[in-house]
Each structure stands twice: as structure tokens, then as C-alpha cells.
Design an enzyme around this catalytic site. Structure first.
Site, short mmCIF file in Angstrom:
data_model
loop_
_atom_site.label_atom_id
_atom_site.label_comp_id
_atom_site.label_asym_id
_atom_site.label_seq_id
_atom_site.Cartn_x
_atom_site.Cartn_y
_atom_site.Cartn_z
N ALA A 65 0.96 -1.40 0.21
CA ALA A 65 0.50 0.40 -0.15
C ALA A 65 0.94 1.49 -0.48
O ALA A 65 2.08 1.18 0.06
CB ALA A 65 -0.81 -0.09 1.13
N GLY A 109 0.71 -5.14 1.14
CA GLY A 109 -0.53 -5.31 -0.40
C GLY A 109 0.05 -6.15 -1.49
O GLY A 109 -0.85 -6.40 -2.34
N GLU A 112 0.01 -9.00 -1.01
CA GLU A 112 -1.50 -9.73 -0.73
C GLU A 112 -2.25 -9.75 -2.17
O GLU A 112 -3.30 -10.19 -2.65
CB GLU A 112 -2.34 -8.47 0.28
CG GLU A 112 -1.68 -9.43 1.21
CD GLU A 112 -1.89 -8.02 2.54
OE1 GLU A 112 -1.45 -7.12 2.20
OE2 GLU A 112 -2.91 -8.42 3.24
N GLU A 132 4.05 -5.52 7.68
CA GLU A 132 2.79 -4.13 8.04
C GLU A 132 3.08 -4.25 9.23
O GLU A 132 3.49 -2.73 9.49
CB GLU A 132 1.27 -4.66 7.62
CG GLU A 132 0.47 -4.57 6.12
CD GLU A 132 1.19 -6.05 5.37
OE1 GLU A 132 2.16 -6.53 5.70
OE2 GLU A 132 0.87 -5.75 4.63
C1 HXC Z 1 4.90 4.25 -0.68
C2 HXC Z 1 7.04 3.46 -0.73
C3 HXC Z 1 6.44 2.01 -0.91
C4 HXC Z 1 5.22 2.41 -0.17
C5 HXC Z 1 8.40 2.54 -1.35
N1 HXC Z 1 8.50 3.55 -2.21
N2 HXC Z 1 7.19 0.84 -1.39
N3 HXC Z 1 6.32 4.78 -1.08
N4 HXC Z 1 4.56 3.24 0.16
N5 HXC Z 1 5.00 0.60 0.28
C6 HXC Z 1 9.08 4.51 -2.44
C7 HXC Z 1 9.80 5.44 -1.88
O1 HXC Z 1 9.49 6.62 -1.08
C8 HXC Z 1 11.08 5.69 -2.37
O2 HXC Z 1 10.67 6.95 -2.92
C9 HXC Z 1 10.89 5.44 -3.68
O3 HXC Z 1 9.77 4.35 -3.65
C10 HXC Z 1 12.06 4.02 -3.75
O4 HXC Z 1 12.02 3.35 -2.62
P1 HXC Z 1 13.06 2.77 -1.74
O5 HXC Z 1 13.18 2.23 -0.16
O6 HXC Z 1 14.67 4.04 -1.90
O7 HXC Z 1 13.55 1.40 -2.29
P2 HXC Z 1 14.97 0.57 -2.02
O8 HXC Z 1 16.30 0.84 -1.25
O9 HXC Z 1 14.99 -0.47 -2.95
O10 HXC Z 1 13.99 -0.77 -0.41
C11 HXC Z 1 13.02 -0.84 -1.26
C12 HXC Z 1 11.79 -1.50 -0.67
C13 HXC Z 1 11.47 -0.15 0.47
C14 HXC Z 1 12.80 -2.40 0.63
C15 HXC Z 1 10.69 -2.11 -0.85
O11 HXC Z 1 11.18 0.69 -0.29
C16 HXC Z 1 10.39 -0.72 1.68
O12 HXC Z 1 10.60 -1.22 3.00
N6 HXC Z 1 8.87 0.02 1.00
C17 HXC Z 1 8.00 -0.32 1.91
C18 HXC Z 1 7.65 -1.81 2.08
C19 HXC Z 1 6.44 -1.81 2.67
O13 HXC Z 1 6.47 -1.51 4.52
N7 HXC Z 1 5.27 -2.09 2.43
C20 HXC Z 1 4.28 -2.83 3.28
C21 HXC Z 1 3.08 -1.20 3.35
S1 HXC Z 1 2.22 -1.59 4.19
P3 HXC Z 1 11.44 8.23 -2.65
O14 HXC Z 1 10.36 9.49 -3.41
O15 HXC Z 1 12.00 8.49 -1.64
O16 HXC Z 1 12.76 7.40 -3.32
C22 HXC Z 1 0.58 -2.53 3.01
C23 HXC Z 1 -0.30 -3.07 3.58
C24 HXC Z 1 -1.53 -3.49 3.07
O17 HXC Z 1 0.87 -3.17 1.92
C25 HXC Z 1 -3.25 -4.10 3.14
C26 HXC Z 1 -3.92 -3.15 4.76
C27 HXC Z 1 -3.03 -2.19 4.26
#
Ligand code: HXC
Length: 258
Positions: A65, A109, A112, A132
Site C-alpha cells: 500500500a 499489499g 496480498e 505491515e
Molecule cells: C509509498 C513507497 C513504498 C510504499 C517504496 N516507496 N515503497 N512509497 N509506499 N509502500 C517509495 C520510496 O519512498 C521511494 O520514494 C521509492 O519508492 C523507492 O524506494 P526505496 O525505499 O528508496 O527503494 P529500496 O531502497 O530499493 O527499498 C525497497 C523496499 C522499500 C525494501 C521495497 O522501499 C520498502 O521497505 N518499502 C516499504 C515496503 C512496505 O512496508 N510495504 C508494506 C506497506 S503496508 P522516494 O520518493 O523516497 O525516492 C501494506 C498494507 C496493505 O502494504 C494492506 C492493508 C492496508
């Protein structure tokens, strides 16, 4: 229809949807999930499409998400908009077969969403996680339920409580992924598998999908009962007669999807 965050294409009777927000690793915001739902609607209504393939980039299927978008939402916001249910889950309700072709991150997500598809084909570099709890929520797009049903409580608890990442091979070993292929081959192989499915009669394949999905939702006796009813219903499909006649006549069947 023209889209801003996804790409759509077609390979014969296979519809291909590509998540396309590279600047955010395909993080799933309202626009991308709405457009995904619209594309599924469009392809589901298109008689020329038999199977759908959903993919992302080589680096990310989807990183979950969009955290920045949902950060400031309140309970009433997500309740009123039916967050997840109204848009994300459209692909889970698709009656045509769906294949997720996954490379790179399939996180939160994103994972998922892949699990909402019927088959997951993964590149070796694919990584699956539900982290999450690390940001103060729980998997809420079916992850606590679908992962547990497929992989069992032990692995689901491990992944959901610790955020542990699975490699593609680990995901295959626990039944989440059906095939692991060399990097870069996930989409070509997914299309090949989709073509194989698309050669069969569309209604028969849809009936088979319905029967398999029921196994998740009901107990054995009821599932077997439904399977029997659905089997009987295939005898009302013209393609059933064509398939068996073609076999008897040692020729390829000519299915007409009716
Ligand atoms: C918003 C995101 C994002 C996310 C990455 N980005 N994931 N933005 N939401 N989930 C953005 C970063 O902010 C960054 O933007 C750009 O994408 C590149 O990401 P980096 O972190 O710089 O890349 P990297 O170092 O290669 O790391 C990749 C990664 C990391 C390990 C995937 O981005 C990460 O941990 N992302 C979050 C993953 C996560 O926690 N997902 C679960 C979300 S909750 P900028 O502008 O800074 O360059 C969920 C719940 C769903 O999914 C169901 C209920 C709601």
C-alpha cells in the site's frame, strides 16, 4: 480506456496488466488500484480475452500500500471508502483465470495482491513479505487469511509477526508460487501458461476455477458436493462434447466457448 498508472496489452486471448508506478516501486495508491479494477472490469467483459496476467517491473511487483497516501487516514476515512474492498479486491472476484507474474519486491499489499490471483509465477529474484506490523498495521488485503490457508499457521505467524522475507524458492516450497523461473522470464512464462489455459474452453476453465476456489471457503463434504454439481453442469456446455469428440477422432478440439 487510457490509464496513468498501469499499462494494458493483449497477446492473443491473454490480457496483460502491468503496474506502472516505477518512482514508488508500484506502491498501491487509490489511482493504481482503481485503474487496476477498471482494467479487470474491461478484460472480464471482453469476450476476446480468456486469461488475465498481472505483472509489475523487474524490480518490484508492488511494494505494498502507498504508505504516504494512507498515513493520515482516520478510521472513518477507511470505513467510508471501503478501503481495499472497493478497488483492490476486484481481481480476486474476477471469474476468468488470473496469473501474477512476480519479479523483485512483492511486499505487504503487493504480496496480498499476488495472492488474489489464481497462479503465481516468480522470477528467482522475487521476494515475498508481509511487514505491515513494522509500520503499525496488519496485513489487511487478505494476507492473514490467504497466506495462512496456503502456507499454514506456523509460516504465516512467522512472516506476519516478524516481517520475514521469503525467497522465490521458499515461496514455491510452501505452495504459494507454482513455478520459479530465471530472472526476466517471469512474464514470458506467465504468458505461455496463460496461452495454454486460453486454448481450453473458457466456460469450462471458469467452472474449474470456481470449484478450486471453493476448497478455500468450505468444508470437504460441501466442496465435493459443489464440485459434483459443477461437473454435471459441464455436460451442458457444447465444448464438453467437442473436447471428447475431438479426443475420440484423434484431432485437436475446436472450442467455441459455449
Ligand atoms: C509509498 C513507497 C513504498 C510504499 C517504496 N516507496 N515503497 N512509497 N509506499 N509502500 C517509495 C520510496 O519512498 C521511494 O520514494 C521509492 O519508492 C523507492 O524506494 P526505496 O525505499 O528508496 O527503494 P529500496 O531502497 O530499493 O527499498 C525497497 C523496499 C522499500 C525494501 C521495497 O522501499 C520498502 O521497505 N518499502 C516499504 C515496503 C512496505 O512496508 N510495504 C508494506 C506497506 S503496508 P522516494 O520518493 O523516497 O525516492 C501494506 C498494507 C496493505 O502494504 C494492506 C492493508 C492496508
Amino acid at each position: 480506456m487510457s490509464y496513468q498508472t498501469i499499462l494494458t496489452a493483449r497477446d492473443g486471448t491473454v490480457g496483460i496488466i502491468t503496474l506502472n508506478r516505477p518512482e514508488a516501486l508500484n506502491a498501491l495508491n487509490a489511482r493504481i488500484t482503481t485503474e487496476l479494477g477498471q482494467a479487470v472490469d474491461e478484460m472480464e467483459q471482453d469476450d476476446g480475452i480468456n486469461v488475465l496476467v498481472l505483472t509489475g517491473s523487474d524490480k518490484a511487483f508492488a511494494a505494498g500500500a502507498d504508505i504516504k497516501e494512507i498515513r493520515d487516514k482516520s478510521f472513518i476515512d477507511v470505513f467510508d471508502e471501503q478501503f481495499i474492498t472497493a478497488t483492490w479486491e476486484r481481481i480476486a472476484r474476477c471469474r476468468k483465470p488470473t496469473i501474477a507474474a512476480v519479479s523483485g519486491h512483492a511486499i505487504g499489499g503487493g504480496f496480498e495482491l499476488a495472492m488474489m490471483c489464481d497462479i503465481i509465477i516468480a522470477a528467482e529474484c522475487a521476494r515475498f513479505a508481509l511487514p505491515e506490523t513494522k509500520i503499525g498495521i496488519i496485513p489487511g488485503a487478505g494476507g492473514t487469511q490467504r497466506l495462512t490457508r496456503v502456507a499454514g499457521k506456523a509460516l504465516a505467524m512467522d512472516m506476519i509477526l516478524t516481517g520475514r522475507r521469503l525467497t522465490a524458492e521458499e515461496a514455491r516450497a510452501c505452495g504459494l508460487v507454482s513455478r520459479v523461473v530465471p530472472d526476466g522470464q517471469h512474464l514470458p512464462v506467465a504468458i505461455e501458461v496463460a496461452q495454454e489455459i486460453a486454448h481450453s474452453s473458457r466456460p469450462i476453465v471458469m467452472i474449474a476455477k470456481e470449484a478450486v476456489n471453493k476448497a478455500y471457503e468450505t468444508h470437504l463434504a460441501e466442496g465435493i458436493h459443489l464440485e459434483r454439481r459443477l461437473l454435471y453442469s459441464t455436460f451442458a456446455v457444447e465444448d464438453r462434447r467437442e473436447g471428447m469428440t475431438a479426443f475420440s477422432e484423434k484431432r485437436k478440439p475446436e472450442f467455441r466457448n459455449r
